[in-house]
Design a protein around this motif. Structure first.
Motif, PDB file in Angstrom:
ATOM      1  N   TYR A  31       4.639   6.027   0.409  1.00  0.00           N
ATOM      2  CA  TYR A  31       4.201   4.655   0.168  1.00  0.00           C
ATOM      3  C   TYR A  31       2.865   4.375   0.849  1.00  0.00           C
ATOM      4  O   TYR A  31       2.015   3.671   0.296  1.00  0.00           O
ATOM      5  CB  TYR A  31       5.254   3.663   0.651  1.00  0.00           C
ATOM      6  CG  TYR A  31       4.813   2.235   0.498  1.00  0.00           C
ATOM      7  CD1 TYR A  31       4.663   1.665  -0.774  1.00  0.00           C
ATOM      8  CD2 TYR A  31       4.503   1.438   1.602  1.00  0.00           C
ATOM      9  CE1 TYR A  31       4.225   0.366  -0.931  1.00  0.00           C
ATOM     10  CE2 TYR A  31       4.071   0.141   1.452  1.00  0.00           C
ATOM     11  CZ  TYR A  31       3.934  -0.391   0.187  1.00  0.00           C
ATOM     12  OH  TYR A  31       3.487  -1.681   0.030  1.00  0.00           O
ATOM     13  N   LEU A  32       2.671   4.933   2.037  1.00  0.00           N
ATOM     14  CA  LEU A  32       1.391   4.764   2.733  1.00  0.00           C
ATOM     15  C   LEU A  32       0.250   5.330   1.900  1.00  0.00           C
ATOM     16  O   LEU A  32      -0.838   4.735   1.835  1.00  0.00           O
ATOM     17  CB  LEU A  32       1.455   5.451   4.094  1.00  0.00           C
ATOM     18  CG  LEU A  32       0.184   5.381   4.951  1.00  0.00           C
ATOM     19  CD1 LEU A  32      -0.182   3.939   5.255  1.00  0.00           C
ATOM     20  CD2 LEU A  32       0.368   6.172   6.237  1.00  0.00           C
ATOM     21  N   ILE A  33       0.487   6.464   1.247  1.00  0.00           N
ATOM     22  CA  ILE A  33      -0.531   7.041   0.360  1.00  0.00           C
ATOM     23  C   ILE A  33      -0.836   6.083  -0.780  1.00  0.00           C
ATOM     24  O   ILE A  33      -1.997   5.895  -1.179  1.00  0.00           O
ATOM     25  CB  ILE A  33      -0.056   8.403  -0.169  1.00  0.00           C
ATOM     26  CG1 ILE A  33      -0.021   9.425   0.976  1.00  0.00           C
ATOM     27  CG2 ILE A  33      -0.975   8.908  -1.289  1.00  0.00           C
ATOM     28  CD1 ILE A  33       0.583  10.753   0.594  1.00  0.00           C
ATOM     29  N   ALA A  61      -6.102   0.392  -1.769  1.00  0.00           N
ATOM     30  CA  ALA A  61      -7.254  -0.126  -1.035  1.00  0.00           C
ATOM     31  C   ALA A  61      -8.544   0.578  -1.449  1.00  0.00           C
ATOM     32  O   ALA A  61      -9.599  -0.060  -1.575  1.00  0.00           O
ATOM     33  CB  ALA A  61      -7.016   0.041   0.464  1.00  0.00           C
ATOM     34  N   ALA A  62      -8.469   1.889  -1.687  1.00  0.00           N
ATOM     35  CA  ALA A  62      -9.654   2.649  -2.068  1.00  0.00           C
ATOM     36  C   ALA A  62     -10.165   2.218  -3.439  1.00  0.00           C
ATOM     37  O   ALA A  62     -11.382   2.059  -3.644  1.00  0.00           O
ATOM     38  CB  ALA A  62      -9.344   4.146  -2.061  1.00  0.00           C
ATOM     39  N   ILE A  63      -9.242   2.025  -4.376  1.00  0.00           N
ATOM     40  CA  ILE A  63      -9.642   1.601  -5.721  1.00  0.00           C
ATOM     41  C   ILE A  63     -10.232   0.199  -5.691  1.00  0.00           C
ATOM     42  O   ILE A  63     -11.229  -0.094  -6.356  1.00  0.00           O
ATOM     43  CB  ILE A  63      -8.437   1.668  -6.683  1.00  0.00           C
ATOM     44  CG1 ILE A  63      -8.020   3.125  -6.918  1.00  0.00           C
ATOM     45  CG2 ILE A  63      -8.767   0.983  -8.002  1.00  0.00           C
ATOM     46  CD1 ILE A  63      -9.095   3.973  -7.563  1.00  0.00           C
ATOM     47  N   ASP A  64      -9.630  -0.680  -4.918  1.00  0.00           N
ATOM     48  CA  ASP A  64     -10.155  -2.040  -4.817  1.00  0.00           C
ATOM     49  C   ASP A  64     -11.553  -2.038  -4.204  1.00  0.00           C
ATOM     50  O   ASP A  64     -12.450  -2.746  -4.667  1.00  0.00           O
ATOM     51  CB  ASP A  64      -9.212  -2.891  -3.973  1.00  0.00           C
ATOM     52  CG  ASP A  64      -9.627  -4.350  -3.953  1.00  0.00           C
ATOM     53  OD1 ASP A  64      -9.681  -4.953  -5.034  1.00  0.00           O
ATOM     54  OD2 ASP A  64      -9.910  -4.870  -2.859  1.00  0.00           O
ATOM     55  N   ALA A  65     -11.753  -1.210  -3.167  1.00  0.00           N
ATOM     56  CA  ALA A  65     -13.071  -1.118  -2.540  1.00  0.00           C
ATOM     57  C   ALA A  65     -14.093  -0.536  -3.511  1.00  0.00           C
ATOM     58  O   ALA A  65     -15.248  -0.981  -3.554  1.00  0.00           O
ATOM     59  CB  ALA A  65     -12.986  -0.252  -1.282  1.00  0.00           C
ATOM     60  N   ALA A  66     -13.659   0.447  -4.309  1.00  0.00           N
ATOM     61  CA  ALA A  66     -14.567   1.048  -5.292  1.00  0.00           C
ATOM     62  C   ALA A  66     -14.972   0.031  -6.346  1.00  0.00           C
ATOM     63  O   ALA A  66     -16.141  -0.032  -6.758  1.00  0.00           O
ATOM     64  CB  ALA A  66     -13.888   2.252  -5.949  1.00  0.00           C
ATOM     65  N   ASN A  67     -14.015  -0.795  -6.787  1.00  0.00           N
ATOM     66  CA  ASN A  67     -14.333  -1.837  -7.762  1.00  0.00           C
ATOM     67  C   ASN A  67     -15.294  -2.864  -7.175  1.00  0.00           C
ATOM     68  O   ASN A  67     -16.236  -3.309  -7.843  1.00  0.00           O
ATOM     69  CB  ASN A  67     -13.043  -2.538  -8.218  1.00  0.00           C
ATOM     70  CG  ASN A  67     -12.292  -1.745  -9.262  1.00  0.00           C
ATOM     71  OD1 ASN A  67     -12.887  -1.068 -10.092  1.00  0.00           O
ATOM     72  ND2 ASN A  67     -10.970  -1.790  -9.215  1.00  0.00           N
TER      73      ASN A  67
END
Length: 210
Positions: free
Chosen positions: A86-88, A94-100
């Motif tokens: 789940y942590l992954i 978070a990574a996808i949101d930051a990339a967007n």
């Protein structure tokens, strides 16, 4: 138990790339109102099934059964690993949101905003799925439990879509409702623990190869 958990990640090392690709597709190219839930929740679910499939293919339980470890440790490692899975999922979300945010300067980021409610719901769904999946795996064997689990994923996607629409319309009420914020995650953890006890009871009565 540490080495059992480590084994899970070694077995799944190539599947992390698949999860990253999945997050990119559903988090960037096929954005929807429930993309954060999809990106954070489905990767841990898929890793549970991938790990079980790899164990079946490699007959890993036959080898593990020869090691000086108890069946309680084997089952406990499976359930503890769910939290790492789940942590992954959270990291991917978070990574996808930051990339967007970086690519579109915040204008076309994820359709659904990442909120505490989203995180709690994805956590609850992940725990509930694990509570459902592992007893079936130990009872029926990986071969048949995977079929049931793949079918249940499609139903879960439908549920997620419905939940996302509810969140969109009633987010202010839901985030202030103590039962939603605290009750659902607490209930999912209670069922998760009950599932652990059930899986342990089933597994202690089965042959390691089964």
């Amino acid at each position: 138990m540490y080495n059992l958990i480590r084994k899970e990640f070694i077995v799944l090392r190539w599947y992390f790339l698949f999860n990253a690709a999945y997050a990119l597709v559903f988090g960037v190219f096929l954005q929807s109102a429930f993309s954060p839930l999809m990106v954070s929740m489905l990767p841990p679910i898929m890793m549970m099934m991938f790990a079980a499939s790899m164990e079946l293919r490699n007959k890993a339980m036959m080898f593990v059964g020869t090691l000086p470890i108890s069946r309680k440790q084997i089952v406990s490692a499976k359930y503890v690993t769910v939290f790492f899975y789940y942590l992954i999922g959270l990291i991917l979300m978070a990574a996808i949101d930051a990339a967007n945010e970086f690519a579109y300067t915040g204008k076309n980021a994820m359709t659904a905003e990442i909120t505490l409610l989203m995180i709690l719901l994805s956590f609850s769904f992940t725990m509930l799925y694990a509570a459902f999946y592992y007893p079936i795996q130990y009872w029926m064997g990986v071969k048949y439990s995977n079929i049931i689990s793949f079918v249940s994923i499609f139903f879960m996607v439908i549920v997620l879509s419905t939940v996302a629409n509810i969140i969109d319309k009633f987010s202010d009420y839901l985030i202030t409702n103590e039962f939603i914020v605290i009750g659902i995650p607490a209930l999912s953890l209670l069922l998760f623990y009950g599932s652990y006890r059930l899986s342990l009871a089933i597994f202690t009565r089965l042959d390691m190869a089964g």
